[in-house]
Scaffold this active site. Structure first.
Site, short mmCIF file in Angstrom:
data_model
loop_
_atom_site.label_atom_id
_atom_site.label_comp_id
_atom_site.label_asym_id
_atom_site.label_seq_id
_atom_site.Cartn_x
_atom_site.Cartn_y
_atom_site.Cartn_z
N ARG A 106 30.97 -22.38 34.10
CA ARG A 106 31.91 -22.06 32.97
C ARG A 106 33.35 -21.58 33.48
NH1 ARG A 106 27.03 -20.11 31.26
NH2 ARG A 106 26.38 -21.28 29.33
N LYS A 131 26.98 -15.98 30.17
CA LYS A 131 27.27 -15.90 28.88
C LYS A 131 25.88 -15.69 28.26
CE LYS A 131 29.57 -18.60 25.22
NZ LYS A 131 30.30 -19.89 25.09
N HIS A 185 36.61 -27.05 29.17
CA HIS A 185 35.23 -27.09 29.11
C HIS A 185 34.61 -28.64 29.13
CE1 HIS A 185 31.90 -24.82 28.09
NE2 HIS A 185 31.46 -25.66 27.31
N ARG A 188 32.78 -29.15 32.49
CA ARG A 188 31.50 -28.89 32.66
C ARG A 188 30.33 -30.07 31.96
NH1 ARG A 188 27.37 -24.63 32.79
NH2 ARG A 188 26.24 -24.18 30.68
N HIS A 211 21.45 -23.31 30.98
CA HIS A 211 20.75 -23.55 29.56
C HIS A 211 19.10 -23.16 29.48
CE1 HIS A 211 24.44 -26.31 29.46
NE2 HIS A 211 24.47 -25.71 28.18
N TYR A 220 25.18 -31.37 26.20
CA TYR A 220 26.48 -31.54 27.49
C TYR A 220 26.22 -32.87 28.12
CZ TYR A 220 27.99 -26.94 27.10
OH TYR A 220 28.57 -25.71 26.41
#
Length: 225
Positions: A106, A131, A185, A188, A211, A220
Site C-alpha cells: 500500500r 492496515k 491504489h 496494488r 489480506h 483485487y
C-alpha cells in the site's frame, strides 16, 4: 467535532450525521470509524460497567462496500507512465510506482518503510504495523532490490516524503500520461493480479498482500488469460 459531544448525548441521529460527513473520506474509512466506535461503546458498557444505554451504532445504517475495481494497466499504459515520469524532477516518484507494482504494498506501507526493517541479504522487508493491525514480511523481487539499492540513505525512512506530496506528484504524472480512471491504489490491484499470473497460490499471495480472507483478496484480482 464528534469528539466534543459528551457520551450521554451521543444518539443514532448524531452518528448518522457523523457517518454522512465521514463518507466524503471514503467508504472503508467511514466503516472503520463506526466499527471502532461500536466496539469501544460495548467495552465501556460490558467490561467497565458504564451505563451508556444501547449502542447507537447498531441503530444506524452502515455504509455499503463499493463494488470491487477491475482496473489494471492496459497495453502501453505502463510505458506512457514511465515516459511521462522522465519530465519530473521528483526523484522518488517512478521508483515508488515500480516498487508498488513489484511488491503489492500500500502507499502508506511504502512511505512508512524504514531502512532498519529492510533485510537486504534475505530479500525482504518487514512491515511492523499494517492496515489490518498485524505485521508481515514482504519478499522483494530483483527490481525491488535494485530500487532500494539506488535510493539515497539520508533518513531512517526509505522514501522520506509526505503522503500529500506523493498524491500531488502522482496526479500530475497521471494527467501527463493521460491515464483515465486509474488510481495509485490500482497499482496494488495490478501487483496482486500479476502474482497470480506468475503461478502463486492463494495462501502465498495473501501472505504477501496481507489480506486475511480470500474474499478480501479476490477483490483485487483480475487475471489476464
Amino acid at each position: 467535532d464528534i469528539m466534543k459531544i459528551p457520551l450521554v448525548r451521543i444518539n443514532p441521529p448524531t452518528l448518522a450525521s457523523f457517518r454522512d460527513r465521514r463518507l466524503k473520506d471514503g467508504v472503508r474509512t467511514c466503516q472503520y470509524d463506526l466499527v471502532l466506535i461500536r466496539h469501544a461503546w460495548n467495552i465501556a458498557c460490558i467490561e467497565w460497567g458504564w451505563n451508556l444505554g444501547k449502542n447507537p451504532v447498531e441503530k444506524i445504517r452502515m455504509p455499503k462496500n463499493n463494488p470491487p475495481r477491475e482496473r489494471r494497466l492496459r497495453s502501453g499504459e505502463y510505458d506512457r507512465l514511465k515516459k511521462a515520469s522522465h519530465g519530473t524532477k521528483v526523484w522518488y516518484l517512478w521508483p515508488i510506482i515500480d516498487f508498488a507494482v513489484e511488491t503489492g504494498m500500500r502507499r502508506s506501507e511504502i512511505l512508512g518503510m524504514k531502512w532498519e526493517n529492510v533485510g537486504i541479504d534475505k530479500q525482504r522487508v518487514l512491515l511492523p504495523l499494517t492496515k489490518n493491525g498485524s505485521s508481515r514480511w514482504v519478499p522483494l523481487t530483483k527490481l525491488a532490490m535494485v530500487i532500494l539499492d539506488q535510493a539515497p540513505r539520508t533518513t531512517d525512512r526509505v522514501f522520506p516524503i509526505t503522503d500529500v506530496a506523493l498524491r500531488q506528484s502522482w496526479e500530475r504524472l497521471r494527467n501527463r500520461a493521460n491515464l483515465i480512471n486509474f488510481t495509485f491504489h490500482d497499482l496494488r490491484h495490478e501487483a496482486i493480479s500479476r502474482m497470480f499470473e506468475k503461478g502463486l497460490n492463494v495462501p502465498e499471495v495473501a501472505s504477501i498482500s496481507g489480506h486475511k480472507t480470500a474474499s478480501q483478496l479476490f477483490r483485487y484480482v483480475q487475471v489476464n488469460i
